[in-house]
Design a protein around this motif. Structure first.
Motif, short mmCIF file in Angstrom:
data_model
loop_
_atom_site.label_atom_id
_atom_site.label_comp_id
_atom_site.label_asym_id
_atom_site.label_seq_id
_atom_site.Cartn_x
_atom_site.Cartn_y
_atom_site.Cartn_z
N ILE A 124 0.84 -1.20 0.00
CA ILE A 124 0.00 0.00 0.00
C ILE A 124 0.88 1.25 0.00
N GLU A 125 1.94 1.23 0.76
CA GLU A 125 2.88 2.36 0.75
C GLU A 125 3.54 2.50 -0.61
N ARG A 126 3.83 1.36 -1.25
CA ARG A 126 4.40 1.44 -2.60
C ARG A 126 3.40 2.08 -3.57
N MET A 127 2.13 1.68 -3.44
CA MET A 127 1.10 2.27 -4.30
C MET A 127 0.99 3.77 -4.07
N GLN A 128 1.14 4.21 -2.84
CA GLN A 128 1.09 5.65 -2.56
C GLN A 128 2.21 6.39 -3.29
N SER A 129 3.41 5.82 -3.27
CA SER A 129 4.54 6.46 -3.97
C SER A 129 4.34 6.44 -5.48
N VAL A 130 3.80 5.35 -6.01
CA VAL A 130 3.55 5.26 -7.44
C VAL A 130 2.48 6.27 -7.84
N ALA A 131 1.43 6.41 -7.03
CA ALA A 131 0.38 7.38 -7.32
C ALA A 131 0.93 8.80 -7.29
N ALA A 132 1.78 9.09 -6.31
CA ALA A 132 2.40 10.42 -6.24
C ALA A 132 3.26 10.67 -7.48
N PHE A 133 3.97 9.64 -7.93
CA PHE A 133 4.78 9.77 -9.14
C PHE A 133 3.89 10.06 -10.36
N ALA A 134 2.77 9.36 -10.49
CA ALA A 134 1.87 9.56 -11.62
C ALA A 134 1.33 10.98 -11.64
N VAL A 135 1.02 11.55 -10.47
CA VAL A 135 0.52 12.93 -10.40
C VAL A 135 1.65 13.92 -10.66
N SER A 136 2.81 13.68 -10.04
CA SER A 136 3.93 14.61 -10.19
C SER A 136 4.41 14.71 -11.63
N ALA A 137 4.16 13.65 -12.41
CA ALA A 137 4.65 13.62 -13.78
C ALA A 137 4.01 14.69 -14.66
N VAL A 138 2.84 15.20 -14.28
CA VAL A 138 2.21 16.25 -15.08
C VAL A 138 2.46 17.64 -14.51
N ALA A 139 3.20 17.72 -13.41
CA ALA A 139 3.40 19.01 -12.74
C ALA A 139 4.19 20.01 -13.59
N SER A 140 5.08 19.52 -14.45
CA SER A 140 5.90 20.43 -15.25
C SER A 140 5.06 21.16 -16.31
N GLN A 141 3.83 20.71 -16.54
CA GLN A 141 2.97 21.35 -17.53
C GLN A 141 2.45 22.71 -17.07
N TRP A 142 2.46 22.93 -15.78
CA TRP A 142 1.90 24.15 -15.22
C TRP A 142 2.58 25.39 -15.82
N ASP A 143 1.79 26.23 -16.47
CA ASP A 143 2.25 27.49 -17.07
C ASP A 143 3.22 27.32 -18.23
N ARG A 144 3.33 26.13 -18.79
CA ARG A 144 4.18 25.94 -19.97
C ARG A 144 3.38 26.33 -21.21
N THR A 145 3.63 27.49 -21.76
CA THR A 145 2.83 28.03 -22.87
C THR A 145 3.48 27.81 -24.23
N GLY A 146 4.54 27.02 -24.28
CA GLY A 146 5.21 26.75 -25.56
C GLY A 146 4.93 25.34 -26.04
N LYS A 147 4.77 25.20 -27.35
CA LYS A 147 4.54 23.89 -27.96
C LYS A 147 5.89 23.25 -28.28
N PRO A 148 6.12 22.00 -27.87
CA PRO A 148 7.38 21.35 -28.26
C PRO A 148 7.38 21.05 -29.75
N PHE A 149 8.55 20.92 -30.32
CA PHE A 149 8.67 20.58 -31.74
C PHE A 149 8.15 19.16 -31.97
N ASN A 150 7.40 18.97 -33.06
CA ASN A 150 6.96 17.63 -33.42
C ASN A 150 8.19 16.81 -33.82
N PRO A 151 8.38 15.63 -33.26
CA PRO A 151 9.54 14.80 -33.64
C PRO A 151 9.44 14.35 -35.09
N LEU A 152 10.58 14.27 -35.74
CA LEU A 152 10.65 13.70 -37.08
C LEU A 152 10.60 12.18 -36.97
#
Length: 474
Positions: A124-152
């Motif tokens: 259960i503690e492992r699941m808590q850390s995995v859940a926190a990781f899943a949420v934290s993974a989208v945190a860098s999106q906050w206020d990012r107003t630039g579009k990344p380049f489409n990969p070739l």
């Protein structure tokens, strides 16, 4: 009025360590050279010297971002309402100097949460850390107003962070539809993390919505556990006029296929009064569907866990205090535009007795001038001394359009972007003429044994550094 735009393909936001593919396959000198360990500072790259044997990464970009005030996006998007956006070409001024493959790697910014899960004895503690990781993974999106380049097609990106204990490789395996596959693994053999990302984007007049597609798989090898989940929806508001703001919404289910335990996370939509903006709330249940703990917080701030009964008692008392404000908020909401940025952005109210799972790190003071990058993002396009001789020639650090934009040359970046796209179109025509199918190099289509779905699976061998017969895409 200032205009901003973000195509949220960037928001969505990724099987084992090959015995013949370990880091020890390189000599010590080559291993250090591959990471730029000689400590030299690059003129146009901002690389910084090593410290105590661990390479320090740059904390700034070579040049600040460009102003987008003079560019009208409405003339481009007004004919696209209700349509899928993957084929729409945007002016380069709306980009940020990263490829989408590099943006995917930002999932690994909080790898310490996976390492923590590996060290815990309780599932259960492992699941808590995995859940926190899943949420934290989208945190860098906050206020990012630039579009990344489409990969070739055929573009790759590798990232090795010995300070965080992982290495990652990704490849653009399809162009239409665009699909990016990635594979990350622990340097100590504790975990592997992999998936493929192919969001569907739609423009709805005032906003752009990204429908999440693709399964993310995390394997904790020591515990013989496998977790899978998909990302929430993402909506970017006010892309034509007004202050741009982002919300994530939808249900994310994290399944432990080994124990039957599940974490259900509700990324809440903004709501009429704006009080739900950025909020995440959910629970962990055992295989018999008994709720064992509640998880709550904001994907932009922090996540906490607490006993379900204590949480319900707190919520009931909290609702009584909210009733007195309801009429005042309703009157104000009736006078607001539907897409206005909510003014109510309270910090997380911590329930007494809660345990902190994750808290976001502060961004550098100059982040607003650097595309709102985090410290982790600042270093992604870094090209240190010696890396040029080791990286695959398809690595996006070698893309001249991204490098020109990072160095502050917007005209050169635009010309190079057009040249690369035309080169890609010409190569596609040649393959069609010769009736030749595109062949991926590092990933192959296969079946995820845990979900049964068809996915792009890492076939191994990248870190053997055998880069013969790779396509000339730049």
């Amino acid at each position: 009025m200032k205009t901003s735009f973000t195509t949220p393909s960037q928001f969505l936001p990724w099987t084992g360590l090959d015995s013949d593919e370990s880091c020890e396959g390189l000599s010590e000198a080559s291993f250090k050279d591959a990471r730029g360990f000689d400590g030299s500072i690059q003129k146009n790259n901002g690389s910084v010297p090593q410290e105590n044997g661990i390479r320090k990464h740059r904390t700034s970009l070579p040049a600040p971002m460009f102003s987008r005030n003079t560019v009208s996006i409405w003339s481009i998007l007004k004919k696209c309402i209700g349509l899928e956006l993957s084929k729409i070409t945007m002016p380069i001024v709306f980009n940020e100097p990263l490829s989408f493959l590099q943006r995917i790697s930002e999932y690994m910014e909080h790898t310490y949460l996976i390492n923590k899960a590996c060290s815990l004895s309780d599932s259960i503690e492992r699941m808590q850390s995995v859940a926190a990781f899943a949420v934290s993974a989208v945190a860098s999106q906050w206020d990012r107003t630039g579009k990344p380049f489409n990969p070739l097609l055929g573009e790759t990106f590798e990232l090795i962070r010995e300070d965080q204990g992982f290495r990652l490789v990704s490849e653009q395996v399809s162009h239409h539809p665009p699909v990016s596959a990635f594979h990350a693994e622990s340097l100590s053999g504790d975990f592997v993390f992999h998936g493929s990302i192919y969001p569907k984007l739609k423009f709805w007049g005032k906003s752009v919505e990204a429908e999440p597609r693709g399964t993310i798989t995390l394997e904790l090898l020591k515990h013989n556990e496998v977790y899978t989940w998909s990302n929430p929806y993402c909506c970017v508001h006010n892309i034509i006029l007004g202050k741009l703001w982002i919300e994530q919404y939808g249900t994310v289910e994290i399944v432990n296929h080994s124990t039957g335990e599940k974490c259900v996370l509700n990324f809440k939509p903004c709501g009429m009064f704006g009080k739900e903006l950025h909020k995440v709330e959910g629970y962990i249940q055992d295989k018999n569907k008994k709720k064992l703990c509640v998880i709550y917080g904001k994907w932009t701030e922090c996540m906490w866990s607490i006993d379900p009964q204590e949480y319900e008692i707190y919520k009931k008392s909290d609702k009584k205090g909210d009733k007195s404000k309801k009429n005042e908020e309703l009157q104000k909401a009736e006078n607001d535009e539907a897409d206005d940025m909510p003014e109510i952005q309270e910090t997380v109210s911590v329930v007494p007795g809660s345990t902190l799972l994750w808290r976001i790190e502060s961004r550098p003071a100059h982040s607003a001038k650097m595309y709102n990058f985090t410290n982790f993002a600042m270093a992604l396009n870094e090209l240190g001394s010696g890396m040029g001789a080791i990286l695959a020639p398809t690595d996006c650090r070698f893309r001249p359009d991204i490098r020109a934009m990072e160095n502050g040359n917007i005209d050169e970046a635009s010309k190079e972007k057009e040249r690369l796209e035309e080169k890609q179109r010409a190569a596609r025509k040649e393959r069609a003429k010769d009736e030749e199918e595109w062949t991926t190099r590092w990933f192959q289509m296969g079946t995820n044994p845990y979900t049964g779905s068809q996915e792009w699976i890492y076939s191994g061998g990248y870190f053997n550094r055998n880069y013969q017969n790779l396509p000339d895409i730049y």
